[in-house]
Design an enzyme around this catalytic site. Structure first.
Site: not given
Length: 411
Positions: A92-94
């Protein structure tokens, strides 16, 4: 490097389908590791995530010369197979930290500037409904001060990619241009530079800027500049492929239902192009630890660019507005929180003991990820849950146990 370590993996306990295994913990460089887990509080916090309803959890710590892994629960609710330390998962957002790092490398090379307008690199793209790319800088994309709404809070997007509709549309995918148009179909949340609001549209645009500036796919730039130099052998940028390379746990979702009794679905396979440069990467705990250690240790960016990356905007307060994360990652695990600040693709959180950690959280269907590190990159933890529901405070407790010194026994 972490990838070269030989880890003694705990098998845990696996019962009938859906049973939760006891967490295992190993400390690869501790000669007394066989006598007992050296991080009992961290392991207990990992157990609590599974007790709270997540099928399985996995954590890895890099702390100076020490490498520790912990597993809890199951990788597969049908077979009861326990989670294992070398699994790959959707982060996801990493992904945003990877994207921002490439853009900052391009700044260091003189290819572009953080204060360049989006219009300079993507002429005519950010227009309409009150949007004006001439007034939005690349810096404002990276620190979420552009005012551009997140495409994955659009009602039409949510109607396709949350609830039972996700099962029908999971392989639809989307192009970056389609995602940007969805975000820009809504008016700005505020004039550029006057507020803060987490928006995946910002990072889809940042990916397009990388492509325009280099003449290359943004994924290829991440591979050339970060994945290959660091030897991140478990990390891929999948594009439109719905597969998660093995070994991996099954990824489970309640399809963002608020009903605690909602049916749990296996959502391991879906087209991640709906997350793109904001959230599509697949990785491992070892690779993410190595990445954040290298980044914060100054191996990926010159000192000036790293300092700019870490210049955070305070975002303490109530949880950020917006609907469920959906495939793009949403505000998800990176809403506003007391003591938090957001830099350029990385955030800081002040823990109860006063320690500040840097990293990113992520949410995609079937997977929740949290990466956190001390400012020098010597102490890093990555945590993954193979279910996209559950209380964030349980993840916070793992960080508190590890970084506030309550996770370890005396050596």
């Amino acid at each position: 490097m972490a990838g070269a370590l030989v880890l003694a993996l705990s098998t845990g306990e696996a019962g009938a389908a859906g049973d939760r295994g006891r967490s295992g913990g190993t400390d690869s460089w501790n000669p007394a590791a066989g006598a007992g887990d050296t991080r009992p509080a961290t392991r207990a916090a990992l157990d609590a995530i599974v007790t709270g309803g997540t099928p399985g959890a996995l954590a890895r710590v890099t702390d100076g010369s020490v490498r520790w892994t912990g597993t809890a629960g199951t990788a597969d609710r049908r077979t009861g197979q326990p989670r294992r330390a070398d699994e790959r998962f959707r982060i996801g957002s990493p992904t945003k930290t990877f994207t921002a790092t490439v853009l900052l490398q391009l700044e260091a090379e003189g290819v572009l500037g953080l204060d360049d307008s989006v219009e300079k690199w993507l002429p005519g793209v950010v227009r309409g409904r009150g949007h004006d790319g001439r007034r939005v800088s690349l810096r404002q994309l990276l620190n979420h001060t552009s005012g551009i709404p997140g495409y994955n809070r659009d009602p039409g997007f949510l109607a396709r990619f949350t609830g039972e509709a996700f099962l029908e549309h999971r392989y639809d995918g989307a192009t970056p241009g389609e995602l940007v148009r969805i975000g820009l179909s809504h008016p700005p949340e505020f004039p550029p530079g006057t507020g803060w609001s987490y928006s995946d549209t910002n990072y889809v645009l940042a990916g397009l800027v990388i492509e325009r500036a280099t003449g290359d796919d943004y994924a290829a730039q991440i591979e050339r500049r970060i994945i290959r130099p660091l030897g991140l052998s478990g990390t891929t940028v999948p594009g439109t492929s719905p597969e998660v390379p093995r070994p991996h746990a099954r990824h489970y979702s309640r399809l963002y239902s608020d009903d605690p009794g909602a049916r749990i679905h296996d959502v391991t396979r879906f087209d991640p192009s709906v997350a793109g440069a904001a959230g599509e990467i697949i990785s491992t705990t070892a690779d993410l630890n190595r990445f954040y250690a290298a980044l914060l240790g100054g191996r990926l960016l010159p000192a000036g660019q790293l300092a700019r990356m870490l210049e955070g905007i305070p975002i303490g307060g109530p949880e950020a507005p917006g609907g469920p994360g959906g495939p793009g990652g949403g505000p998800g695990r990176d809403g506003e929180r007391s003591g938090a600040a957001y830099g350029l693709g990385i955030r800081s959180d002040r823990l109860s003991c006063g320690v500040t950690v840097w990293g990113h959280g992520g949410q995609v269907p079937g997977s929740l990820t949290r990466a956190a590190a001390t400012r020098d990159g010597r102490h890093v933890l990555t945590l993954n849950r193979n279910g996209d529901w559950g209380e964030q405070r349980l993840e916070d407790a793992v960080l508190e146990a590890e970084f506030c010194g309550r996770g370890r026994t005396a050596s």
